[in-house]
Write a protein that holds these residues in place. Sequence first.
Motif, PDB file in Angstrom:
ATOM      1  N   LEU A 226     -39.250  -5.948  18.201  1.00  0.00           N
ATOM      2  CA  LEU A 226     -38.740  -4.704  18.792  1.00  0.00           C
ATOM      3  C   LEU A 226     -38.234  -4.941  20.221  1.00  0.00           C
ATOM      4  CD1 LEU A 226     -41.449  -2.199  17.479  1.00  0.00           C
ATOM      5  CD2 LEU A 226     -39.052  -2.308  16.771  1.00  0.00           C
ATOM      6  N   PHE A 227     -39.011  -5.707  21.001  1.00  0.00           N
ATOM      7  CA  PHE A 227     -38.553  -6.032  22.358  1.00  0.00           C
ATOM      8  C   PHE A 227     -37.277  -6.882  22.303  1.00  0.00           C
ATOM      9  CE2 PHE A 227     -42.968  -5.339  24.225  1.00  0.00           C
ATOM     10  CZ  PHE A 227     -42.570  -4.382  25.135  1.00  0.00           C
ATOM     11  N   GLN A 228     -37.270  -7.868  21.396  1.00  0.00           N
ATOM     12  CA  GLN A 228     -36.117  -8.770  21.289  1.00  0.00           C
ATOM     13  C   GLN A 228     -34.860  -7.997  20.885  1.00  0.00           C
ATOM     14  OE1 GLN A 228     -36.100 -12.502  21.619  1.00  0.00           O
ATOM     15  NE2 GLN A 228     -34.016 -11.756  21.946  1.00  0.00           N
ATOM     16  N   PHE A 229     -35.040  -7.080  19.927  1.00  0.00           N
ATOM     17  CA  PHE A 229     -33.915  -6.256  19.473  1.00  0.00           C
ATOM     18  C   PHE A 229     -33.322  -5.476  20.649  1.00  0.00           C
ATOM     19  CE2 PHE A 229     -32.299  -2.148  18.096  1.00  0.00           C
ATOM     20  CZ  PHE A 229     -31.352  -2.532  17.161  1.00  0.00           C
ATOM     21  N   THR A 230     -34.212  -4.863  21.442  1.00  0.00           N
ATOM     22  CA  THR A 230     -33.747  -4.067  22.581  1.00  0.00           C
ATOM     23  C   THR A 230     -33.046  -4.964  23.607  1.00  0.00           C
ATOM     24  OG1 THR A 230     -35.610  -2.607  22.191  1.00  0.00           O
ATOM     25  CG2 THR A 230     -34.495  -2.349  24.295  1.00  0.00           C
ATOM     26  N   ALA A 231     -33.616  -6.153  23.831  1.00  0.00           N
ATOM     27  CA  ALA A 231     -32.982  -7.078  24.780  1.00  0.00           C
ATOM     28  C   ALA A 231     -31.593  -7.482  24.287  1.00  0.00           C
ATOM     29  CB  ALA A 231     -33.867  -8.305  24.971  1.00  0.00           C
ATOM     30  N   ASP A 232     -31.487  -7.769  22.985  1.00  0.00           N
ATOM     31  CA  ASP A 232     -30.190  -8.187  22.428  1.00  0.00           C
ATOM     32  C   ASP A 232     -29.159  -7.065  22.492  1.00  0.00           C
ATOM     33  OD1 ASP A 232     -31.246 -10.622  21.832  1.00  0.00           O
ATOM     34  OD2 ASP A 232     -31.507 -10.246  19.686  1.00  0.00           O
ATOM     35  N   GLU A 233     -29.617  -5.835  22.229  1.00  0.00           N
ATOM     36  CA  GLU A 233     -28.671  -4.722  22.087  1.00  0.00           C
ATOM     37  C   GLU A 233     -28.491  -3.902  23.359  1.00  0.00           C
ATOM     38  OE1 GLU A 233     -26.782  -4.390  19.608  1.00  0.00           O
ATOM     39  OE2 GLU A 233     -27.725  -5.653  18.091  1.00  0.00           O
ATOM     40  N   SER A 234     -29.282  -4.180  24.388  1.00  0.00           N
ATOM     41  CA  SER A 234     -29.157  -3.440  25.649  1.00  0.00           C
ATOM     42  C   SER A 234     -27.726  -3.535  26.186  1.00  0.00           C
ATOM     43  CB  SER A 234     -30.129  -4.039  26.666  1.00  0.00           C
ATOM     44  OG  SER A 234     -29.857  -3.512  27.946  1.00  0.00           O
TER      45      SER A 234
END
Length: 308
Positions: A226-234
């Motif tokens: 979830l954190f990685q997804f947000t980092a990628d899509e930020s």
Amino acid sequence: MILAGWFAGANTGVLYIRAEYPHSITVINDAIRDLKDAGWLGKDIFSSGFDFDLKTIKGAGAYICGEETALLASIEGQRPEVRVRPPFPTIEGLFRKPTILNNVETFANLHSILTLGGEAFANIGTEKSTGPKLVSIDSHFKRPGVYEVAMGTPLTQVVDELGGGFKTPVKAIQVGGPLGGLVPIEKIKELTVDFESFSEAGFLLGHAGIISIPETFPMIEYIEHLFQFTADESCGKCFPCRLGSTRGQELIHKAREDDQFKIDPELIQDLLETLEQTSLCALGGGVPLPIKNALQYFADELSPYFKS
Ligand code: SF4
């Protein structure tokens, strides 16, 4: 959308569809051609004096383009960065013109509202969440697919009757996308498919897409995802999201890799609250919810990674 254009005095409708969904683009383009052939699009539609046309635009793979102001920037050919509101798109939207911007599911309801009448439509669902809801369920269900149910339908009906139950044991479902709540399996029976039921229980209905988390999938890995997804899509506009998502991913990753390293619970709560309260849009502001749900409902499974 044609009706919305007629009400608002707009002459163009844009369907923004992710390029990763080529089948959807084909289906919609076919439907637009059918509408043109039947005289529902073009100049002076059925001698009404009203002109309207639809066009599709392929999104180039950014999750943030689901956020309305980033979507507008993307259509304008700019970097899809979230804009500060106000002004809202209805006042200053695409190319700075007033723009009605909605999910296709919302526009699709206009047809039923006008054919059934507003009152009859409002009788579907619950007092506050009226109308039907599309629920999409993933391949962990015996009968995956997209189902339309009345708001207020028990979630167990979706899971057990429509979906046919799970193929393999599942410990939680995430409802409403990566920023939606994480519902542990034992809570499913307490929920109905409507906005109030989910928010009162500390979850989020959102778009009602359901992703299943198998019993064998480590919850710590899910949180890191979830954190990685947000980092990628930020989109990178505000730093609580841009930096906070990456710091969160690093923290979780370190605890997974290094047995000696334990996460300070206060530090992660602080990070989640900062993300929640200070992010500009729902990406950074929304990711703390499923992580908080996971920390609450899977505390035993996660305890080896945290300082006691
Ligand atoms: S929360 Fe994230 S995606 Fe939203 S504006 Fe800030 S950086 Fe961009």
